[in-house]
Enzyme design. Structure first.
Site, PDB file in Angstrom:
ATOM      1  N   HIS A 101      59.761  51.304 -72.991  1.00  0.00           N
ATOM      2  CA  HIS A 101      60.738  50.273 -72.639  1.00  0.00           C
ATOM      3  C   HIS A 101      60.564  49.140 -73.656  1.00  0.00           C
ATOM      4  O   HIS A 101      59.863  49.275 -74.637  1.00  0.00           O
ATOM      5  CB  HIS A 101      60.437  49.694 -71.255  1.00  0.00           C
ATOM      6  CG  HIS A 101      60.434  50.676 -70.147  1.00  0.00           C
ATOM      7  ND1 HIS A 101      61.589  51.110 -69.534  1.00  0.00           N
ATOM      8  CD2 HIS A 101      59.419  51.295 -69.491  1.00  0.00           C
ATOM      9  CE1 HIS A 101      61.276  51.949 -68.546  1.00  0.00           C
ATOM     10  NE2 HIS A 101      59.970  52.080 -68.510  1.00  0.00           N
ATOM     11  N   CYS A 109      61.888  56.814 -70.021  1.00  0.00           N
ATOM     12  CA  CYS A 109      61.042  56.858 -68.825  1.00  0.00           C
ATOM     13  C   CYS A 109      61.612  57.706 -67.680  1.00  0.00           C
ATOM     14  O   CYS A 109      61.556  58.920 -67.757  1.00  0.00           O
ATOM     15  CB  CYS A 109      60.742  55.430 -68.382  1.00  0.00           C
ATOM     16  SG  CYS A 109      59.289  55.318 -67.332  1.00  0.00           S
TER      17      CYS A 109
HETATM   18  N1  GLN Z   1      59.230  56.546 -61.344  1.00  0.00           N
HETATM   19  C1  GLN Z   1      58.729  57.036 -62.570  1.00  0.00           C
HETATM   20  C2  GLN Z   1      57.215  56.866 -62.735  1.00  0.00           C
HETATM   21  O1  GLN Z   1      56.637  55.936 -62.206  1.00  0.00           O
HETATM   22  C3  GLN Z   1      59.452  56.373 -63.713  1.00  0.00           C
HETATM   23  C4  GLN Z   1      59.082  54.955 -63.896  1.00  0.00           C
HETATM   24  C5  GLN Z   1      59.921  54.257 -64.926  1.00  0.00           C
HETATM   25  O2  GLN Z   1      61.016  54.702 -65.242  1.00  0.00           O
HETATM   26  N2  GLN Z   1      59.429  53.120 -65.383  1.00  0.00           N
HETATM   27  O3  GLN Z   1      56.618  57.674 -63.427  1.00  0.00           O
END
Ligand code: GLN
Length: 240
Positions: free
Chosen positions: A190, A93
């Site tokens: 995740h 992510c």
């Molecule tokens: N901040 C990034 C987004 O919202 C990554 C989010 C995350 O790592 N869950 O796209």
């Protein structure tokens, strides 16, 4: 033999149990008789990256990504070279996004990435949230959970990790999810991803061992994955 795993920026980049990925790698290596050292690399640390066998990075808020940006940029050339050399890396992510050229937030701020993966990410005003299943030729079905505003677009020649069966994946336009590049696996999944997808854990371990001269050609010593497989079965049936 000792295998060293670096967890990139665990203080700021570690959402939805992403640190569990490191734990899975450690346990699967230990069960096969290897010693494991885990090194946390946070901004300002002078970690010797040349000693690292596997790099792992997790997700994070936009604010976390801003905090780690300068350190990541300072270490980007080293990481890019190691990636080219085939060091296995798992980037989830927020760290997936920052392995690309940039992440442009909803406010229009550009968080510059390490430019290791040929991709760009632009935040949309709708978050992509929920359980996700993707299909990959290499790893079969991969299950996980996604939560991101960033929409990631791959350069034409960049290979995705897989195709979305359920969920959003890289963006709202195409069915691609993640990136497969050298021995890097980069993905929005995740969960954490590795406990329910041990085939990916063993890929990373296998590549790390190969680089250390331990041939994993005939396959790694089998581990009883009954529980992991049960969890997979349930995850595959979950609604979005
Ligand atoms: N901040 C990034 C987004 O919202 C990554 C989010 C995350 O790592 N869950 O796209």
């Amino acid at each position: 033999m000792k295998i060293t795993i670096a967890q990139l920026y665990p203080r700021d980049m570690n959402l939805y149990g992403d640190w569990g990925n490191t734990l899975v790698l450690k346990k699967r290596l230990e069960r096969r008789g290897f010693d494991v050292e885990i090194i946390d690399h946070n901004p300002g640390d002078s970690t010797d990256f040349s000693k690292i066998d596997i790099f792992v990075g997790g997700g994070g808020q936009d604010s976390g990504q801003t905090i780690i940006q300068n350190d990541l940029l300072a270490r980007a050339d080293e990481l890019r070279q190691l990636a080219k050399d085939g060091v296995p890396m798992l980037m989830i992510c927020g760290m997936y996004q920052l392995f690309g050229r940039f992440f442009r937030t909803l406010k229009g701020e550009e968080i510059v990435g390490a430019n290791i993966l040929p991709i760009e990410t632009i935040a949309g005003d709708e978050r992509m949230i929920g359980n996700i299943v993707i299909k990959s030729q290499e790893f079969g079905d991969i299950v996980g959970y996604e939560n991101h505003s960033g929409q990631t677009f791959l350069d034409k020649t960049t290979k995705p990790l897989g195709q979305v069966i359920k969920g959003a994946g890289n963006n709202m336009t195409d069915a691609n999810e993640g990136v497969r590049y050298n021995n890097i696996i980069a993905t929005y999944l995740h969960g954490p991803i590795l406990p329910k997808n041990p085939q990916i854990a063993d890929f990373l371990i296998g590549e790390a061992l190969e680089r250390r001269g331990v041939s994993a050609d005939s396959g790694l010593e089998k581990i009883d994955d009954t529980l992991a497989n049960k969890a997979r079965e349930i995850a595959l049936k979950l609604s979005r």
